[in-house]
Design an enzyme around this catalytic site. Structure first.
Site, PDB file in Angstrom:
ATOM      1  N   LYS A 105      -2.403  20.710  38.803  1.00  0.00           N
ATOM      2  CA  LYS A 105      -2.255  21.251  37.449  1.00  0.00           C
ATOM      3  C   LYS A 105      -3.585  21.122  36.715  1.00  0.00           C
ATOM      4  O   LYS A 105      -4.261  20.098  36.822  1.00  0.00           O
ATOM      5  CB  LYS A 105      -1.145  20.483  36.718  1.00  0.00           C
ATOM      6  CG  LYS A 105      -0.773  21.043  35.354  1.00  0.00           C
ATOM      7  CD  LYS A 105       0.395  20.253  34.763  1.00  0.00           C
ATOM      8  CE  LYS A 105       0.824  20.794  33.402  1.00  0.00           C
ATOM      9  NZ  LYS A 105       1.957  20.031  32.822  1.00  0.00           N
ATOM     10  N   SER A 163       5.830  22.726  31.301  1.00  0.00           N
ATOM     11  CA  SER A 163       4.496  23.289  31.289  1.00  0.00           C
ATOM     12  C   SER A 163       3.828  23.360  32.656  1.00  0.00           C
ATOM     13  O   SER A 163       2.816  24.058  32.796  1.00  0.00           O
ATOM     14  CB  SER A 163       3.618  22.456  30.348  1.00  0.00           C
ATOM     15  OG  SER A 163       3.442  21.148  30.851  1.00  0.00           O
ATOM     16  N   SER A 218       8.311  18.675  31.823  1.00  0.00           N
ATOM     17  CA  SER A 218       7.349  19.660  32.319  1.00  0.00           C
ATOM     18  C   SER A 218       7.139  19.709  33.831  1.00  0.00           C
ATOM     19  O   SER A 218       6.491  20.627  34.323  1.00  0.00           O
ATOM     20  CB  SER A 218       5.988  19.442  31.649  1.00  0.00           C
ATOM     21  OG  SER A 218       5.992  19.995  30.367  1.00  0.00           O
TER      22      SER A 218
END
Lengths: 99, 483
Positions: free
Chosen positions: B71, B146, B170
């Site tokens: 990420k 996210s 997330s």
């Protein structure tokens, strides 16, 4: 400026100033009702009697974690500066602060 | 079947047998991404040359030779780390996060930057300032967020596994929406050093994988104490993968009534209730539990998370890194303009909300009250875990919606975090895995449904074992989207 049920003035421009964030008129028009909605929703939390309850700042039961007070390697100046928008002679350059 | 579609476990077998070389895996991942990612948008960038160099070292360790997508808010030395934000568009990380140091120590190598909501603020990945992530099962819909890029690249076989971060769901929610496995470890299990902070008391790095076993392997690799993160606990790291096959017969699984009431899509409720039945058939005892403060979790979360975010994001001032607005007259104007031009709308909303709840006159009414309610939410779980080994719940009350549908209604989007935020507030661990499929009323594609297993602090072994047994006795994890 608008009123929430806590009887307080929610002044978005003032809050944006505290946050060092410039807002356009369009942004104020969009954000103000959205944030007002969210704050009105937050009033739900007033339903709960929290007297006598200790606040939780974070979930771990650890306090005062320390390490040895000894020097150790850290980021080299060159690495620390490589993402600086403006740098010179191992320093970050900013607009003049002191007259 | 391409190498990119295999699991860590399968590839480790092939590498150990000398049947493949690590660079073949990287090239298979690149081929998959070149074929599919234009439609999905899960990757922001990758660097084949760096992967080549990483693959030159001898293969060793649990992750030996395995590329892991990262990420875009976890620092990897000499790779971009833009956090999905314009303000960090040209940022190159000067050091490795501890989770990356640990990943490399286990033989793995970070490959590819996964798309995300800007600074991890969002549940849809529409808030990436670069591009949205499309759900691999229905390209018109959100991937969740996210960590939407991490989930989408794993679910669409463009990555072997990925790291994400979970502040209010997330990792778990995009895993559920995309149909893969996602684990939020206990707060303090994985070091946050080198993870760009959103809400420091809630953030935790976690794996997104194709199987529970891979999640166990990856968790074991990245966990452990860290002198650079005083909130990371020096607890022993068990062999999570070895613990998977242990007995689950006689274990107790709690069903919280508050997670099955009004507002949950009937198809999701039914899928999770069926999973409970399935557990019963595996010899697990299902027990009713109550988490009465659940209804306040969203309010408490959005006060605490935004308060912490407003402080954490103060560092973006155009001085030491990131975007600097040109032609500012003085320093104050440089701050205000750089931030105005660099941050996207959701980040601005959360900074404003967080600044407000911490401001003079409102601190007690919002922030302090939320911290007290956080204690009550945590106590709910402590009481429940005195009775049960883990809690079974849905991940999201609703299926992924169409991209753009809720742009004007941020509160609506926040409310859907109802089942995931509590775990972060309480600091407990949570595992999300596929438990069925549904076709929503406004669509004609099947979408995955996720279940959530919540465990007490440092009870990752239990939820992984429970998850593994469910997964291996069902077929949901074997389905793949057609792209």
């Amino acid at each position: 400026m608008s009123e929430n049920e806590k009887g307080t003035q929610f002044d978005l421009r003032y809050v944006a100033g505290l946050a060092r964030l410039e807002l356009s008129d369009d942004e104020v028009a969009t954000f103000e009702p959205q944030l007002q909605d969210i704050l009105t929703y937050m009033e739900k939390l007033d339903e709960v009697d929290v007297s006598g309850i200790e606040p939780t700042a974070h979930a771990n039961p650890v306090l005062n974690v320390t390490r040895a007070d000894a020097s150790r390697p850290s980021l080299e100046a060159e690495d620390a500066l490589r993402n600086g928008p403006k740098t010179t002679s191992d320093q970050f350059v900013v607009p003049k602060v002191v007259e | 079947m391409s190498l990119a579609s295999k699991t860590i476990k399968e590839l480790r077998g092939l590498l150990d047998g000398g049947e493949i070389q690590p660079m073949e895996i990287v090239d298979s991942v690149i081929a998959a991404a070149e074929a599919r990612d234009e439609k999905i948008g899960g990757y922001l960038s990758w660097d084949r040359d760096q992967a080549c160099r990483a693959c030159e070292t001898p293969i060793r360790g649990l992750l030996g030779g395995i590329p892991i997508a990262i990420k875009d808010l976890i620092n990897v030395k000499d790779q971009p780390c833009g956090c999905g934000s314009k303000i960090l568009r040209n940022y190159v990380a000067p050091y490795d996060a501890t989770s990356i140091v640990n990943l490399r120590r286990a033989g793995g190598h970070p490959f590819g930057r996964a798309n995300m909501d800007e600074f991890a603020m969002g549940s849809s990945n529409e808030n990436s300032s670069i591009k949205p992530v499309h759900n691999p099962w229905d390209l018109e819909r959100i991937s969740g967020g996210s960590s939407g890029g991490s989930a989408a690249v794993v679910a669409s076989d463009q990555a072997i596994a990925a790291l994400g971060s979970d502040t209010g769901g997330s990792v778990r929610q995009p895993a559920a929406f995309c149909g893969c496995v996602g684990l939020k470890p206990t707060y303090g299990r994985v070091s946050r050093f080198g993870l760009t902070a959103y809400a420091s008391s809630l953030d935790q790095i976690g794996p997104l994988t194709k199987t529970v076993e891979d999640a166990a392997i990856l968790l074991g690799a990245i966990s452990g104490g860290d002198a650079n993160d005083s909130t990371c606990l020096d607890e022993p790291v068990p062999d999570y993968a070895a613990g998977l096959t242990g007995e689950i017969k006689g274990m107790k699984l709690g069903l919280p009534e508050e997670y099955f009431g009004e507002g949950i899509d009937p198809a999701i409720r039914e899928a999770v209730q069926k999973a409970a039945k399935h557990y019963e058939s595996l010899g697990v005892e299902i027990v009713d539990v109550s988490l009465p403060y659940t209804e306040h979790a969203v309010g408490v979360y959005y006060i605490i998370a935004t308060a912490e975010a407003s402080a954490n994001l103060a560092r973006f001032d155009g001085v030491r890194y990131g975007y600097r607005a040109p032609d500012a007259k003085d320093l104050a104007e440089q701050y205000a303009k750089s931030r105005a031009q660099g941050f996207g709308p959701e980040v601005k909303r959360r900074i404003l909300l967080g600044t407000y709840v911490l401001s003079s006159g409102y601190y007690d009414a919002y922030y302090l009250r939320a911290q007290k309610l956080r204690t009550l939410i945590r106590d709910d779980f402590t009481k429940a875990f005195a009775k049960v080994d883990a809690i079974l719940a849905p991940v999201s009350p609703t299926p992924p919606y169409k991209i753009g549908e809720k742009v004007a209604n941020p509160l609506d989007v926040y409310l859907a975090d109802i089942f995931t935020t509590s775990a972060n507030l309480a600091g407990i661990c949570g595992l999300s895995l596929p438990c069925g499929f549904m076709t929503p009323g406004d669509g004609d594609h099947e979408l995955p449904i996720g279940l959530q297993l919540l465990g007490a602090p440092f009870a990752e072994e239990k939820i992984l074992r429970l998850g593994h047994h469910y997964e291996q006795s069902t077929e949901w994890h074997q389905r793949r989207p057609v792209i």
